[in-house]
Write a protein that holds these residues in place. Structure first.
Motif, short mmCIF file in Angstrom:
data_model
loop_
_atom_site.label_atom_id
_atom_site.label_comp_id
_atom_site.label_asym_id
_atom_site.label_seq_id
_atom_site.Cartn_x
_atom_site.Cartn_y
_atom_site.Cartn_z
N ALA A 249 0.82 -1.21 0.00
CA ALA A 249 0.00 0.00 0.00
C ALA A 249 0.86 1.26 0.00
CB ALA A 249 -0.93 0.00 1.21
N ILE A 250 0.26 2.34 -0.49
CA ILE A 250 0.91 3.66 -0.50
C ILE A 250 0.02 4.61 0.29
CG2 ILE A 250 1.79 5.56 -1.91
CD1 ILE A 250 1.97 3.58 -4.24
N SER A 251 0.56 5.24 1.30
CA SER A 251 -0.20 6.17 2.12
C SER A 251 -0.58 7.41 1.31
CB SER A 251 0.61 6.57 3.35
OG SER A 251 -0.07 7.55 4.11
N ALA A 252 -1.76 7.93 1.59
CA ALA A 252 -2.25 9.10 0.84
C ALA A 252 -1.34 10.30 1.00
CB ALA A 252 -3.66 9.45 1.30
N ASP A 253 -0.66 10.43 2.14
CA ASP A 253 0.20 11.60 2.35
C ASP A 253 1.39 11.60 1.41
OD1 ASP A 253 1.45 9.48 3.59
OD2 ASP A 253 2.15 10.64 5.30
N VAL A 254 1.77 10.44 0.89
CA VAL A 254 2.85 10.37 -0.09
C VAL A 254 2.47 11.17 -1.33
CG1 VAL A 254 4.12 8.85 -1.65
CG2 VAL A 254 3.77 8.18 0.73
N ASN A 344 -0.83 13.86 7.98
CA ASN A 344 -0.57 12.60 8.68
C ASN A 344 -1.81 11.75 8.87
OD1 ASN A 344 2.38 12.86 9.45
ND2 ASN A 344 1.59 14.77 10.28
N ASN A 345 -2.84 12.03 8.03
CA ASN A 345 -4.03 11.18 8.00
C ASN A 345 -4.70 11.08 9.38
OD1 ASN A 345 -5.83 9.63 6.49
ND2 ASN A 345 -4.85 7.71 7.08
N ASN A 347 -3.31 11.09 12.29
CA ASN A 347 -2.50 10.40 13.29
C ASN A 347 -1.88 11.43 14.24
OD1 ASN A 347 -0.19 9.12 14.58
ND2 ASN A 347 -0.49 7.42 13.16
N VAL A 348 -2.34 11.47 15.49
CA VAL A 348 -1.90 12.47 16.46
C VAL A 348 -0.43 12.27 16.85
CG1 VAL A 348 -2.28 13.45 18.76
CG2 VAL A 348 -4.24 12.80 17.34
N ALA A 349 -0.03 11.02 17.03
CA ALA A 349 1.35 10.73 17.42
C ALA A 349 2.34 11.20 16.36
CB ALA A 349 1.53 9.24 17.68
N ARG A 350 1.99 10.93 15.09
CA ARG A 350 2.88 11.36 14.01
C ARG A 350 2.87 12.88 13.86
NH1 ARG A 350 1.51 8.45 8.66
NH2 ARG A 350 1.90 6.64 10.02
N THR A 351 1.71 13.48 14.09
CA THR A 351 1.61 14.94 14.05
C THR A 351 2.49 15.57 15.13
OG1 THR A 351 -0.64 14.87 13.17
CG2 THR A 351 0.03 16.90 14.27
N PRO A 373 -9.24 15.12 15.37
CA PRO A 373 -8.32 14.42 14.46
C PRO A 373 -9.00 13.36 13.60
CG PRO A 373 -7.40 14.57 16.67
CD PRO A 373 -8.81 15.00 16.77
N ASN A 374 -10.12 12.78 14.09
CA ASN A 374 -10.81 11.73 13.34
C ASN A 374 -11.38 12.24 12.01
OD1 ASN A 374 -10.42 9.63 15.25
ND2 ASN A 374 -12.06 10.50 16.53
N ARG A 375 -11.58 13.55 11.93
CA ARG A 375 -12.08 14.12 10.66
C ARG A 375 -11.11 13.92 9.52
NH1 ARG A 375 -12.30 20.04 12.06
NH2 ARG A 375 -12.40 20.15 9.78
N PHE A 376 -9.83 13.74 9.85
CA PHE A 376 -8.80 13.69 8.81
C PHE A 376 -8.31 12.26 8.53
CE2 PHE A 376 -8.47 17.60 11.34
CZ PHE A 376 -8.89 18.50 10.38
N ARG A 377 -8.99 11.30 9.14
CA ARG A 377 -8.64 9.91 8.87
C ARG A 377 -9.39 9.42 7.64
NH1 ARG A 377 -5.99 7.94 13.35
NH2 ARG A 377 -6.42 9.01 15.32
N SER A 378 -8.76 8.48 6.90
CA SER A 378 -9.44 7.87 5.77
C SER A 378 -10.62 7.06 6.28
CB SER A 378 -8.49 6.96 4.99
OG SER A 378 -7.39 7.69 4.52
N ALA A 379 -11.73 7.15 5.62
CA ALA A 379 -12.94 6.48 6.08
C ALA A 379 -12.75 4.98 6.17
CB ALA A 379 -14.10 6.79 5.14
N GLY A 380 -12.69 4.48 7.42
CA GLY A 380 -12.60 3.06 7.64
C GLY A 380 -11.36 2.42 7.09
#
Length: 391
Positions: A249-254, A344-345, A347-351, A373-380
């Motif tokens: 997989a490739i993370s969206a932030d890439v 960071n999708n 992710n609070v720790a990475r932020t 922060p949950n607003r910025f996570r990929s849905a599910g």
């Protein structure tokens, strides 16, 4: 009567092949939030090795395939790393000369004193140290295609010798009086402005018009950013297979970081960047922390600059200094945190790691500015499989 000799010698070696962007076997890459499965890979010409979704690139490829069956000389213009050699190899592959060699000559690497012997060869005894017969590039390429890369770098001697071959298809080996005739199709490439060099007297005008019977201009990667996602998926698959990395997989932030970069080195720079990222990736998901620091920080700097572009109204200055300062400082802090949470999708720790705002201090700011922060996570964390199949 002057003797005429037709070249029939086999080539001494195969030409280098260009970068192939289409994979040769079936594979799959999963993306965390960016899906291209609903946008199928468009290949403008059947079996082309060039991968693109850009309309301007489609037109260049279309024109290249149309001119390929002819013997017309072609001039490919484009910035460094845009794929000029790859396009030349495609023209040769679609031509009637495909069964013959594609000979690649890096003009910038040819020393002026050695131009004649490298291009035309020499006979034994032609000069001190010539103890054997040498086959030149043009003799070896008879019946095929010669790709003159970096043609804008050649000096006056090379220009004069090349003009004669283009006009008369003849040359002499160094030390030999016999005239040799060769059947070569020429393709040249440059990242320089040859018209400007002609005006400056640094490039022969007659040679310039001989070279650019057909001119193909490759757009830089920053002008075809819709291809970044497509090429990234391919290069990840390519290097993951080559390096035996289990990347699925490739993370969206890439994609967010890559899309923001201007890519002065074009596709070659992107290829090298992804190769580095795959090497540094220790998990099955490629993330932005494997990208070069300069590329990641360029995005941070640009977005931070945008976040601080606050428009002021005179009414904002009528309140006490402390109140005005808190108002605009708070606006900046909120936009800054939102930017990094998006990056960071969610992710609070990475932020926290990227911003340097840790623990209670970070959570206090999130509560103060009512940022979830949950607003910025990929849905599910839904994934989409992207097949990369050979043409």
């Amino acid at each position: 009567m002057e003797a005429k000799e037709r070249l029939t010698r086999d080539p001494v070696g195969e030409a280098r092949s260009g970068e192939t962007w289409m994979p040769r076997h079936k594979a799959a890459v999963e993306l965390t939030s960016v899906s291209i499965s609903s946008r199928p890979v468009e290949v403008p010409v059947p079996s082309t090795h060039i991968l693109t979704r850009n309309a301007r690139m489609w037109q260049v490829i279309h024109d290249a395939v149309r001119v390929a069956p002819s013997n017309a000389t072609v001039l490919i213009v484009g910035e460094t790393g845009t794929g000029k050699e790859l396009l030349a190899s495609e023209i040769h592959r679609f031509s009637r000369r495909a069964h013959k060699p594609l000979t690649v000559i890096n003009c910038a690497a040819l020393a002026e004193p050695l131009v004649e012997t490298e291009l035309f060869g020499h006979v034994r005894g032609a000069f001190t140290g010539a103890d054997r017969h040498k086959v030149g590039f043009f003799e070896a390429a008879d019946g095929g295609t010669v790709f003159l890369d970096e043609i804008g770098e050649i000096g006056p001697l090379f220009q004069l010798k090349l003009l004669r071959v283009l006009e008369q298809r003849e040359f002499n080996r160094v030390g030999d009086t016999r005239r040799l005739y060769t059947d070569i199709r020429f393709i040249s490439a440059t990242n320089r402005d040859l018209e400007a060099k002609v005006r400056e007297g640094k490039f022969r005008e007659d040679l310039y018009y001989r070279l650019n019977v057909v001119t193909l201009t490759l757009p830089p990667l920053r002008k075809r950013k819709e291809d970044i996602e497509l090429l990234t998926c391919h290069f990840v698959e390519l290097f993951a297979r080559e390096l035996d990395k289990p990347i699925r997989a490739i993370s969206a932030d890439v994609f967010q970081v890559l899309a923001n970069h201007d890519w002065p080195g074009n596709v070659r720079e992107l290829r090298n960047t992804i190769q580095r990222a795959v090497i540094l990736c220790d998990t099955d998901v490629l993330t932005s922390d494997t990208l070069p620091e300069a590329i990641r920080h360029a995005r941070d700097s640009d977005d931070m600059a945008g976040a601080q572009s606050i428009e002021f109204d005179e009414r904002d200055f009528l309140c006490p200094f402390k109140d005005a300062k808190e108002k605009f400082l708070g606006q900046f802090e909120r936009e800054y945190l939102i930017f990094h949470l998006k990056l960071n999708n969610g992710n609070v720790a990475r932020t926290a790691q990227r911003t340097g705002i840790y623990g209670a201090n970070l959570y206090d700011k999130l509560r103060r500015y009512q940022i979830d922060p949950n607003r910025f996570r990929s849905a599910g964390s839904v994934t989409n499989v992207v097949p990369l199949t050979a043409p």
